[in-house]
Design an enzyme around this catalytic site. Structure first.
Site, PDB file in Angstrom:
ATOM      1  CG  HIS A  18      -1.882   1.162   1.225  1.00  0.00           C
ATOM      2  ND1 HIS A  18      -3.229   0.979   1.450  1.00  0.00           N
ATOM      3  CD2 HIS A  18      -1.730   2.498   1.025  1.00  0.00           C
ATOM      4  CE1 HIS A  18      -3.852   2.137   1.386  1.00  0.00           C
ATOM      5  NE2 HIS A  18      -2.953   3.083   1.124  1.00  0.00           N
ATOM      6  CG  HIS A  61      -0.743   7.133  -1.140  1.00  0.00           C
ATOM      7  ND1 HIS A  61      -1.949   7.334  -1.776  1.00  0.00           N
ATOM      8  CD2 HIS A  61      -1.021   6.446  -0.003  1.00  0.00           C
ATOM      9  CE1 HIS A  61      -2.921   6.800  -1.042  1.00  0.00           C
ATOM     10  NE2 HIS A  61      -2.378   6.251   0.036  1.00  0.00           N
ATOM     11  CE  LYS A  83      -7.791   2.235  -0.819  1.00  0.00           C
ATOM     12  NZ  LYS A  83      -6.725   3.156  -0.493  1.00  0.00           N
ATOM     13  CG  HIS A 101     -10.022   4.708   3.052  1.00  0.00           C
ATOM     14  ND1 HIS A 101      -8.810   5.322   3.220  1.00  0.00           N
ATOM     15  CD2 HIS A 101     -10.834   5.199   4.031  1.00  0.00           C
ATOM     16  CE1 HIS A 101      -8.878   6.170   4.242  1.00  0.00           C
ATOM     17  NE2 HIS A 101     -10.103   6.107   4.761  1.00  0.00           N
ATOM     18  CG  HIS A 116      -5.065   2.343   5.717  1.00  0.00           C
ATOM     19  ND1 HIS A 116      -6.422   2.296   5.939  1.00  0.00           N
ATOM     20  CD2 HIS A 116      -4.902   3.025   4.553  1.00  0.00           C
ATOM     21  CE1 HIS A 116      -7.038   2.930   4.957  1.00  0.00           C
ATOM     22  NE2 HIS A 116      -6.137   3.374   4.108  1.00  0.00           N
ATOM     23  CG  ASP A 119      -1.761   4.873   3.892  1.00  0.00           C
ATOM     24  OD1 ASP A 119      -1.788   5.225   2.703  1.00  0.00           O
ATOM     25  OD2 ASP A 119      -2.574   5.297   4.734  1.00  0.00           O
TER      26      ASP A 119
END
Ligand code: DOR
Ligand code: ZN
Length: 376
Positions: free
Chosen positions: A42, A44, A128, A166, A204, A278
């Site tokens: 995970h 970004h 996602k 999420h 997460h 994350d």
């Protein structure tokens, strides 16, 4: 024998006579860990100058990463994911073998056909789900999971394409600290009843409610990623000595009892949990302002911090499964074959990383950590 090689080497450092040795000897414990190269499930990576600034940190530590699609505009098609992948590859340091695993951003209008294209591409590995408005760049996310999205989710189940969740409701009347629990009760549990063959990663996780839920699900169908911040910090860290914007992420840090439940779950050796940082970089001014963005930049420190958590729990022998086996096994991908080494030697986390457009402040900036990556 655990596959993880945990070597503790002790050497006596002294040139004094042997009588003094007894009283003045200093024990130097040099601990090294050899791990199959970890992956980050995970991450970004952003775009442009920020992408260029952060991708070397991930590439140094990790073999592969599941790359989040919440760009502006979001990555909603396979074609966009393939183009984004190209820009990530271009930003990698020379000779890096880092492999970005792409994802699609689910919307109410994603078509089942898009899932077929994604699977056929061999470059898109998951989809996602951002409930619309739940977090950074989620405004184009899902509003109708049980209606418009159902045909897409059925198609994903057919292709064993994981849904990355999420897991927070967006109802402003639900207390922010309860949003994960309410999401599990009102959305995730009913969804899995409807689609028992859908593979889901709860991203997460932050609560004992998430841990308890995962334990009731069948193995191999529901798993979770866990971040360093949710293993090491509780919600006090948001306010310690004043407002701490660099500890703010979503889902927000929770009470200590939740942190402890997650640590217990992860260090138990269960294969339902795997590494997902994350890591979510934002330029310093977007964190330190009157309405700061959610996101903690942890790529440079993540492995060091995971090692600390497992060491504190007396479970270093379980670290490698969490960092390097459980993720690829869940996704049906081969485990990495190369190795990395961590050594117990202190290093200071930089106060910030400068790049063309400003600075990024990493998690635990300026602090001393104990585990460091080293090359032979
Ligand atoms: O803290 C977060 N930051 N949580 C998310 O879900 C998104 C991320 C980001 O993109 O900045
Ligand atoms: Zn994220």
């Amino acid at each position: 024998m655990p596959a993880c090689c945990f070597a503790a080497t002790r050497s006596w450092i002294s040139h004094r006579p042997s009588s003094e040795l007894v009283t003045r000897q200093r024990l130097v414990a040099r601990m090294e860990l050899s791990l199959t190269r970890p992956d980050d499930w995970h991450l970004h990576l952003r775009e442009g100058e920020l992408l260029q600034a952060v991708v070397p940190h991930s590439a140094k530590h990790f073999g592969r990463a599941i790359v989040m699609p919440n760009l502006k505009p979001p990555i909603t098609t396979t074609a966009a994911a393939v183009a984004y992948r190209q820009s990530i590859l271009k930003a990698l340091p020379p000779d890096s073998a880092f492999e970005p695993l792409m994802t699609l951003y689910l919307t109410d209008n994603t078509s089942p056909e898009e899932i077929k294209l994604a699977r056929r591409s061999g470059m898109v590995f998951a989809v996602k789900l951002y409930p619309a408005g739940a977090t950074t760049n989620s405004q184009d996310g899902v509003t109708d999971i049980f209606g418009k999205c159902l045909p897409v989710l059925e198609e994903m189940a057919k292709h064993s394409m994981p849904l990355l969740v999420h897991g927070e409701v967006t109802d402003p009347n639900v207390d922010i600290f309860d949003r994960e629990k309410v999401f599990i009760e009102t959305i995730l549990a009913p969804l899995l009843k409807k689609l028992p063959h859908l593979k889901v990663v709860m991203e997460h996780i932050t609560t004992m409610d998430a841990v308890n839920f995962i334990e009731t699900c069948s193995e191999g169908s529901v798993a979770a990623t866990v971040t360093p911040q949710h293993l090491l910090l509780n919600r006090n860290s948001l306010f310690q000595g004043g407002l701490q914007p660099h500890n703010y992420c979503l889902p927000v840090l929770k009470r200590e009892i939740h942190r402890q439940a997650i640590v217990r779950a992860v260090t138990s050796g269960s294969n339902r949990y795997f590494l997902g940082t994350d890591s979510a970089p934002h330029e310093r001014r977007k964190k330190e302002c009157s309405c700061g963005c959610a996101g903690i930049y942890n790529s440079p420190v993540a492995l060091s911090l995971y090692a600390k958590v497992f060491e504190q729990a007396g479970a270093l022998d379980k670290l490698e499964a969490f960092t390097s086996f459980n993720g690829p096994d869940f996704y049906g991908l081969p485990r990495n074959t190369s190795k990395i080494k961590l050594r117990k030697s202190t290093w200071k986390v930089p106060e910030s990383y400068s790049y063309a457009a400003g600075e990024i402040v990493p998690m635990f900036a300026g602090e001393t950590l104990e585990w460091s990556l080293f090359d032979d």
